[in-house]
Design a protein around this motif. Sequence first.
Motif, PDB file in Angstrom:
ATOM      1  N   ASP A 140     -23.798 -44.572  12.497  1.00 17.53           N
ATOM      2  CA  ASP A 140     -24.308 -44.218  13.762  1.00 17.53           C
ATOM      3  C   ASP A 140     -24.163 -45.640  14.620  1.00 17.53           C
ATOM      4  O   ASP A 140     -25.044 -46.493  14.964  1.00 17.53           O
ATOM      5  CB  ASP A 140     -25.873 -43.779  13.841  1.00 17.53           C
TER       6      ASP A 140
ATOM      7  N   ALA B 270     -24.194 -45.726  18.109  1.00 18.40           N
ATOM      8  CA  ALA B 270     -24.665 -45.777  19.130  1.00 18.40           C
ATOM      9  C   ALA B 270     -26.103 -46.409  18.841  1.00 18.40           C
ATOM     10  O   ALA B 270     -27.047 -47.278  19.350  1.00 18.40           O
ATOM     11  CB  ALA B 270     -25.217 -44.508  19.672  1.00 18.40           C
ATOM     12  N   ALA B 271     -26.907 -45.970  17.484  1.00 19.26           N
ATOM     13  CA  ALA B 271     -27.880 -46.621  17.066  1.00 19.26           C
ATOM     14  C   ALA B 271     -27.777 -48.106  16.738  1.00 19.26           C
ATOM     15  O   ALA B 271     -28.623 -48.956  17.026  1.00 19.26           O
ATOM     16  CB  ALA B 271     -28.491 -45.839  15.642  1.00 19.26           C
ATOM     17  N   TYR B 272     -26.554 -48.576  16.269  1.00 25.94           N
ATOM     18  CA  TYR B 272     -26.362 -50.066  15.957  1.00 25.94           C
ATOM     19  C   TYR B 272     -26.428 -50.913  17.411  1.00 25.94           C
ATOM     20  O   TYR B 272     -26.914 -51.894  17.463  1.00 25.94           O
ATOM     21  CB  TYR B 272     -24.900 -50.031  15.448  1.00 25.94           C
ATOM     22  N   GLY B 273     -25.748 -50.209  18.381  1.00 24.27           N
ATOM     23  CA  GLY B 273     -25.705 -50.924  19.705  1.00 24.27           C
ATOM     24  C   GLY B 273     -27.118 -50.801  20.257  1.00 24.27           C
ATOM     25  O   GLY B 273     -27.430 -51.960  20.845  1.00 24.27           O
ATOM     26  N   ARG B 274     -27.951 -49.958  20.216  1.00 19.23           N
ATOM     27  CA  ARG B 274     -29.467 -50.036  20.469  1.00 19.23           C
ATOM     28  C   ARG B 274     -30.260 -51.066  19.725  1.00 19.23           C
ATOM     29  O   ARG B 274     -30.953 -51.836  20.233  1.00 19.23           O
ATOM     30  CB  ARG B 274     -30.182 -48.600  20.428  1.00 19.23           C
ATOM     31  N   LEU B 275     -29.877 -51.158  18.421  1.00 23.64           N
ATOM     32  CA  LEU B 275     -30.261 -52.006  17.396  1.00 23.64           C
ATOM     33  C   LEU B 275     -30.155 -53.472  18.128  1.00 23.64           C
ATOM     34  O   LEU B 275     -31.066 -54.399  18.204  1.00 23.64           O
ATOM     35  CB  LEU B 275     -29.920 -52.067  16.105  1.00 23.64           C
TER      36      LEU B 275
ATOM     37  N   ARG C 190     -29.073 -54.515  21.004  1.00 25.66           N
ATOM     38  CA  ARG C 190     -29.655 -54.873  22.420  1.00 25.66           C
ATOM     39  C   ARG C 190     -31.315 -55.111  22.096  1.00 25.66           C
ATOM     40  O   ARG C 190     -31.859 -56.026  22.950  1.00 25.66           O
ATOM     41  CB  ARG C 190     -29.636 -53.553  23.245  1.00 25.66           C
ATOM     42  N   GLU C 191     -31.816 -54.138  21.511  1.00 24.57           N
ATOM     43  CA  GLU C 191     -33.519 -54.381  21.456  1.00 24.57           C
ATOM     44  C   GLU C 191     -33.854 -55.470  20.298  1.00 24.57           C
ATOM     45  O   GLU C 191     -35.230 -56.070  20.511  1.00 24.57           O
ATOM     46  CB  GLU C 191     -34.137 -53.173  20.652  1.00 24.57           C
TER      47      GLU C 191
ATOM     48  N   ASP D 121     -24.562 -55.279  31.369  1.00 25.96           N
ATOM     49  CA  ASP D 121     -24.794 -54.239  30.191  1.00 25.96           C
ATOM     50  C   ASP D 121     -23.313 -53.675  29.814  1.00 25.96           C
ATOM     51  O   ASP D 121     -23.087 -52.851  29.280  1.00 25.96           O
ATOM     52  CB  ASP D 121     -25.832 -53.287  30.583  1.00 25.96           C
TER      53      ASP D 121
END
Length: 171
Positions: free
Chosen positions: A8, A10-15, A17-18, A104
């Motif tokens: 995933d 998108a999940a990797y990108g969110r991870l 960033r967070e 961003d």
Amino acid sequence: MRAALAGDEAAYGRLLRELTPFLRTIARSGLARAGRGTAEAEDIVQEVLIAVHTKRTSWIPTEPLVPWLRAITRHKLIDHLRRRGGTGHVDIDDLSEVIAAPTDEPGIATRDVVKLAEGLPAGQKAVIHAMFVDGKDTKDTASALSMSEGAVRVALHRGLAGLAKMLRGTV
């Protein structure tokens, strides 16, 4: 991280960033304990994010993520302090209004890596591109480039060292 390892993006990108503020806090704390200014924290955070990306498959999904991240950050902090030795630092906190805030905009880091990698030997450039742009792991990169996994790891290590030298201006 589990979703990212499952593919995933998108999940990797969110991870990533967070994780960045968390990693920045750990890096600043470690620098402060070492009697150093916090301006160097961003360098450490970037090194940690690269390590997380390249070593993400070494994380065991049944184990907690935070201790794994803290270990990587600790090692990158120690490496950074060893490299920098007793050199002074320039505190840029007073210049925060002059320096542009990070954006961003996606893809800038990838474009920078691709541009810098142009100066690397062909094999190293191919490995960097496969792993950082295409997101392949060591096994998939080895298969795609008809290399052994060991050769991929060596090329990756040499390529990252070459990129670091370019960024430091020591090439």
